[in-house]
Design an enzyme around this catalytic site. Sequence first.
Site, PDB file in Angstrom:
ATOM      1  N   GLY A  63       0.850  -1.146   0.062  1.00  0.00           N
ATOM      2  CA  GLY A  63       0.075   0.047  -0.135  1.00  0.00           C
ATOM      3  C   GLY A  63       0.808   1.228   0.040  1.00  0.00           C
ATOM      4  O   GLY A  63       0.076   2.389  -0.138  1.00  0.00           O
ATOM      5  N   ARG A  92       4.738 -10.442  -7.779  1.00  0.00           N
ATOM      6  CA  ARG A  92       4.723  -9.117  -8.688  1.00  0.00           C
ATOM      7  C   ARG A  92       3.569  -8.141  -8.086  1.00  0.00           C
ATOM      8  O   ARG A  92       2.951  -8.513  -7.245  1.00  0.00           O
ATOM      9  CB  ARG A  92       4.593  -9.854 -10.181  1.00  0.00           C
ATOM     10  CG  ARG A  92       5.712 -10.309 -10.567  1.00  0.00           C
ATOM     11  CD  ARG A  92       5.459 -10.794 -12.117  1.00  0.00           C
ATOM     12  NE  ARG A  92       6.490 -11.730 -12.402  1.00  0.00           N
ATOM     13  CZ  ARG A  92       7.609 -11.138 -12.941  1.00  0.00           C
ATOM     14  NH1 ARG A  92       7.725  -9.922 -12.834  1.00  0.00           N
ATOM     15  NH2 ARG A  92       8.566 -12.088 -13.362  1.00  0.00           N
ATOM     16  N   ALA A  93       3.567  -7.146  -8.693  1.00  0.00           N
ATOM     17  CA  ALA A  93       2.710  -5.930  -8.480  1.00  0.00           C
ATOM     18  C   ALA A  93       1.372  -6.378  -8.434  1.00  0.00           C
ATOM     19  O   ALA A  93       0.944  -7.359  -9.455  1.00  0.00           O
ATOM     20  CB  ALA A  93       2.930  -4.746  -9.230  1.00  0.00           C
ATOM     21  N   ILE A  94       0.409  -6.244  -7.525  1.00  0.00           N
ATOM     22  CA  ILE A  94      -1.049  -6.481  -7.866  1.00  0.00           C
ATOM     23  C   ILE A  94      -1.731  -5.419  -8.090  1.00  0.00           C
ATOM     24  O   ILE A  94      -2.370  -5.167  -9.203  1.00  0.00           O
ATOM     25  CB  ILE A  94      -1.538  -7.236  -6.551  1.00  0.00           C
ATOM     26  CG1 ILE A  94      -1.046  -8.476  -6.022  1.00  0.00           C
ATOM     27  CG2 ILE A  94      -3.131  -7.377  -6.552  1.00  0.00           C
ATOM     28  CD1 ILE A  94      -1.187  -9.089  -4.803  1.00  0.00           C
ATOM     29  N   SER A  97       0.044  -2.459  -7.334  1.00  0.00           N
ATOM     30  CA  SER A  97       0.919  -1.060  -7.141  1.00  0.00           C
ATOM     31  C   SER A  97       1.616  -1.127  -8.383  1.00  0.00           C
ATOM     32  O   SER A  97       1.515  -1.743  -9.313  1.00  0.00           O
ATOM     33  CB  SER A  97       1.855  -1.582  -6.113  1.00  0.00           C
ATOM     34  OG  SER A  97       2.571  -2.782  -6.336  1.00  0.00           O
ATOM     35  N   ASP A 141      -8.901  -6.507  -0.365  1.00  0.00           N
ATOM     36  CA  ASP A 141      -7.780  -7.121   0.116  1.00  0.00           C
ATOM     37  C   ASP A 141      -8.215  -6.905   1.759  1.00  0.00           C
ATOM     38  O   ASP A 141      -7.726  -6.277   2.657  1.00  0.00           O
ATOM     39  CB  ASP A 141      -6.509  -6.071   0.141  1.00  0.00           C
ATOM     40  CG  ASP A 141      -5.029  -6.780   0.566  1.00  0.00           C
ATOM     41  OD1 ASP A 141      -5.243  -8.117   0.831  1.00  0.00           O
ATOM     42  OD2 ASP A 141      -4.188  -6.144   0.259  1.00  0.00           O
ATOM     43  N   SER A 177      -2.799 -15.039   2.901  1.00  0.00           N
ATOM     44  CA  SER A 177      -1.931 -14.964   1.679  1.00  0.00           C
ATOM     45  C   SER A 177      -0.532 -14.859   2.327  1.00  0.00           C
ATOM     46  O   SER A 177       0.359 -15.382   1.737  1.00  0.00           O
ATOM     47  CB  SER A 177      -2.069 -13.658   0.963  1.00  0.00           C
ATOM     48  OG  SER A 177      -1.051 -13.463   0.110  1.00  0.00           O
TER      49      SER A 177
END
Length: 542
Positions: A205, A232-234, A236, A293, A301
Site C-alpha cells: 500500500g 509481482r505487483a497486484i 501497485s 484485500d 496470503s
Amino acid sequence: MDAVTPTPAASSPPGLKLSPCPPVEHGADGRVPLKLRRVAIDTWRENVAYLHRDCDLYRAEGFQALNKVEVRANGRKVLATLNVTLDPRIVKCDEIGLSMEAFAQLGVEPGHPATIEQAEPPASIAALHRKIGGERLTREEFHAIARDIAEHRYSKIELSAFVVATHASELDREEVYFLTEGMIAAGQRLDWRERLVVDKHCIGGIPGNRTSMLVVPIVAAHGLVCPKTSSRAITSPAGTADTMEVLAEVELPIERLQEIVRAHRACLAWGGTAQLSPADDVLIAVERPLSLDSPAQMVASILSKKVAAGSNHLVLDIPVGPTAKVRSMPEAQRLRRLFEYVARRLGISIDVVITDGRQPIGQGIGPVLEARDVMRVLQNHPLAPIDLRQKALRLAGRLLECDPDIRGGDGYGIARDILDSGRALEKMMALIEAQGARGFDPERAPLARHRFEVTAPRDGVVTGIDNLQIARIARLAGAPKVAGAGVDLMRKLGEPVRAGDVLYHVYAEYPADVEFAREASARASGYTIGAPHEVPQVYVEF
C-alpha cells in the site's frame, strides 16, 4: 434416442470466411483426440481452453462456453474454462487450444494429441455456497476449498464469490487459521534444514518502500538464511519481484532457487514458479481487478507463503497513514493481533512493526526507479534516499535480533555496519550474479523516453502526499509493465516549496500513457500544499 439439436448458423465476422468442419473420428476408447494448440493469450493465471464452434465434439457433447473442462495429454491433465470461437485462425475444428499458462502445464509440443471432457463440479462447492450465505466453515471445508482453488477447479465467477464472501462476512480468527493452513497444504513446502530461517514482509500500500531488497542482503551477509520469494505487483506500480527483475532473473526453477539459497544464504525471486501456496496465486488474480484485500485474505496470503517457503521467523511491516491500507492505530493493532494469533498456531515467531505510512518511501516509484534507489543505498551513494535507508536498517536490525547471539537493541548498529562496510553490496552483487545479472547501472538507469513535470501550485509546505493517487499516476504512466515508467519524487512531507517548484517527474514510454498520466495528475496531483502545522501525525514504533 434424444436428437442432437444442431447449432444455429452464425454470421461470419467481416473478412472471415467460414468453411464446414470435417467429421472428427473417435478413438478406440470412445474419446475424441484433438490436436493441442498453444493460443498466445495471457489469461492472467486462469486456464482457458478454446474449441471451434463447428467441432463435432462441441456439438455432440453439449459443451457450453464458460463451462469447466478437463484436458488430458502426456499423462497429465489441466482444468480449464471453455471459450468457443468461430475463427479457425484461433483453433481449427480438429484442435483444442490452451492459453499460454495452461499449455505449459502439460509439457508437450503443439500438435500433440489430447482429449477433452466435462469436468466434475468442485467437491467444495457446497462449502462455498455456505460461506456465501454467511455460515462458519470447518477446517476440512477450508482445506477442500483451498485444494480446489489450487487445482483450478473454480471458475473466475466462483473465485470472485469466495473473495467477496470472505470480505463481506469477515472470517473469525480460527477460520483465518484454517484457510491459511489449507493454502499451505495445497502446495509445496520447502525445508532448509536450518534452525533459524528468517524473512521480512510488508503488507503493501506504500509506493516505493523497497526495503526487502536491502534487508535480505544485510541479514544474509550476517549469515542468516533468508529465502525471499516475492510477488509481482497486484495493484501497485511495482512489486519486489518486478524491481529485482530489473537487476537479475527472478523466475527461477525451484531446484535453482534452492541451490542459490544454499550457496549464498538468500535469494530474491518470484514465488510463482515454486508452487508455494498456489491457491494464493489464483486468488490474487481475482483480488487485483476487484481491488479487495480483506484482513483475512491478507493474513492467509502472507503467512501461507512464508510457511511454505520454509521461514520460521518473520518481521512484518504494517504502515499506517491517511492513504495507506491501514488508516488508524486501532486498526493496525487489530491486524497485528490477528497476525500474531495465526502465526502462533502455525509455529512461526513473528515481530509485527507498525511504521510511518503517510507518504511513499524512497524517491522512485516504478521498477527501474526503485532499483536505482536500492542500488544507491547499497553503494552508500550521496543521492541515496535517507528514508529508505533508515527504514531498511531498522527492519534489518529487528530481523538480526532473531539471532540468539545478538542482544536486543544491537541489531540496528550491526545492520548499519554491514551496509556502511560494503558487505551488503557485495552480498547483493553475488545474488544478482547467481540469479543471472542483467547489467543494470543506476547512474544510467533505462528510464522511459517521455517525461513531464508536476509543479507546486503555490508557496507553502508539503502537508500531504496521497499514496493511492501517486501509485495510480505511476501505473497510468505504464508501471510496472513498462519497467522504466513511473514517478520520481522531488519533494517529501514537511519540505517547503515555492509556486512552480517541481514536485515530481513522470516517465512514460508511449504518448498515450503520457496523456493518461498527465490528465490524472492535472485532476489531482497527489500533493497537498499548506502550512507547517497541517502535516499529519507520525505513526511509528521503531
